[in-house]
Write a protein that holds these residues in place. Structure first.
Motif, mmCIF file in Angstrom:
data_model
loop_
_atom_site.group_PDB
_atom_site.id
_atom_site.type_symbol
_atom_site.label_atom_id
_atom_site.label_comp_id
_atom_site.label_asym_id
_atom_site.label_seq_id
_atom_site.Cartn_x
_atom_site.Cartn_y
_atom_site.Cartn_z
ATOM 1 N N THR A 225 -17.367 -1.173 43.380
ATOM 2 C CA THR A 225 -18.334 -2.227 43.121
ATOM 3 C C THR A 225 -18.760 -2.143 41.669
ATOM 4 N N SER A 226 -19.824 -2.810 41.330
ATOM 5 C CA SER A 226 -20.352 -2.784 39.964
ATOM 6 C C SER A 226 -21.499 -1.787 39.868
ATOM 7 N N PRO A 227 -21.560 -0.995 38.790
ATOM 8 C CA PRO A 227 -22.684 -0.071 38.619
ATOM 9 C C PRO A 227 -24.018 -0.786 38.454
ATOM 10 N N SER A 228 -23.978 -2.095 38.202
ATOM 11 C CA SER A 228 -25.230 -2.847 38.153
ATOM 12 C C SER A 228 -25.830 -2.995 39.549
ATOM 13 N N ARG A 229 -24.975 -2.877 40.572
ATOM 14 C CA ARG A 229 -25.434 -2.896 41.968
ATOM 15 C C ARG A 229 -25.829 -1.511 42.427
ATOM 16 N N VAL A 230 -24.930 -0.542 42.161
ATOM 17 C CA VAL A 230 -25.134 0.821 42.643
ATOM 18 C C VAL A 230 -24.723 1.794 41.548
ATOM 19 N N LYS A 231 -25.601 2.701 41.197
ATOM 20 C CA LYS A 231 -25.274 3.712 40.200
ATOM 21 C C LYS A 231 -24.300 4.727 40.796
ATOM 22 N N GLN A 232 -23.558 5.413 39.927
ATOM 23 C CA GLN A 232 -22.500 6.303 40.383
ATOM 24 C C GLN A 232 -23.017 7.405 41.302
ATOM 25 N N ALA A 233 -24.139 8.025 40.963
ATOM 26 C CA ALA A 233 -24.682 9.105 41.793
ATOM 27 C C ALA A 233 -25.048 8.600 43.181
#
Length: 270
Positions: A225-233
């Protein structure tokens, strides 16, 4: 692979014909005779004979001086996909991942230096490089590729990296061999891997392995997905149990159809 070419039963003409087909890509869909010859390593005269043979068989057509593949080339992969039918085996489980996360989810296998997408469900908010059945990406820079490489022996990892075009797709792409080997070691230890902004900006992905009944890693499943939705951690924390559950269910399904696992292993070993 090189030993095959030394085998007395190896048919060079067949191999060259397949090489001609493989020079056509999405980015190079129409090629001149000289471009086909240069890309395939054949002389123009030899390339011409192969192209006209493929044209007579319906696999190639021409547009003026340029050649292009026809839809008939799909017939070459149809028996493989029909015999495996992994899309059908994995489809419901990939749908469950997408429903639970809103991410895209795919299953890939390792083929040389690349991963091949053999089952995929795309979320509505697909990334710019949305994958489809048969899509190939460099293994070293993809999440599924890294988890699959993690379970190869060290010599194989080094050999694959030596053959890979280790180019930077973004400023964050890891191309240092020692750094990649450490990523593989960590992925093997943790049984999971994640990437962000390495193959394309605005893409974060997590992958875990899919195992055969004997415990061998034969494929990988991811969600992206996009990191704007969910951060990597957060992606690692929240997607891991969902992916592991899907991987286990796909593994259980493969136990009911062992020929699918055998086909995947044969593809990787070939």
């Amino acid at each position: 692979m090189s030993s095959e070419k030394d085998n007395r039963e190896f048919v060079t003409a067949l191999a060259r014909g397949l090489d001609v087909i493989k020079v056509f890509t999405r980015e190079r869909a129409e090629l001149t005779l000289s471009e086909v010859a240069s890309s395939s390593g054949l002389t123009p005269a030899t390339a011409r004979r192969f192209l006209h043979t493929l044209q007579s068989l319906g696999y190639v057509t021409s547009n003026g001086r340029r050649f292009l593949l026809t839809a008939r080339v799909l017939d070459l992969s149809a028996p493989y996909l029909a015999s495996m039918n992994l899309q059908e085996v994995a489809q419901d489980h990939l749908q469950d991942v997408v429903a639970a996360t809103g991410d895209s989810s795919s299953v890939t296998i390792l083929d040389g230096t690349e991963v091949v997408y053999i089952a995929t469900v795309t979320a509505k908010r697909a990334a710019r490089h949305a994958a489809h059945l048969g899509t190939r990406y460099p293994a070293f820079v993809s999440s599924t590729g890294r988890i699959l490489l993690a379970f190869q022996d060290l010599d194989t990892q080094k050999a694959i990296l030596a053959e890979s075009p280790l180019k930077k797709f973004t400023e964050k792409t890891v191309v240092d061999v020692e750094a990649l080997l450490q990523i593989f070691a960590d992925a093997r230890k943790n049984d999971i891997v994640s990437i962000e902004d390495e193959f394309d900006y605005g893409v974060v992905s997590v992958a875990v392995p899919i195992r055969s009944a004997q415990g061998a890693v034969i494929a990988a499943i991811n969600c992206s997905t996009s990191p704007s939705r969910v951060k990597q951690a957060e992606m690692l924390k929240t997607r891991e149990p969902i992916l592991r559950d899907a991987a286990r269910k796909i593994s259980d399904a493969l136990r009911q159809y062992p020929m699918l696992a055998h086909s995947i292993l044969a593809e990787r070993q070939g």
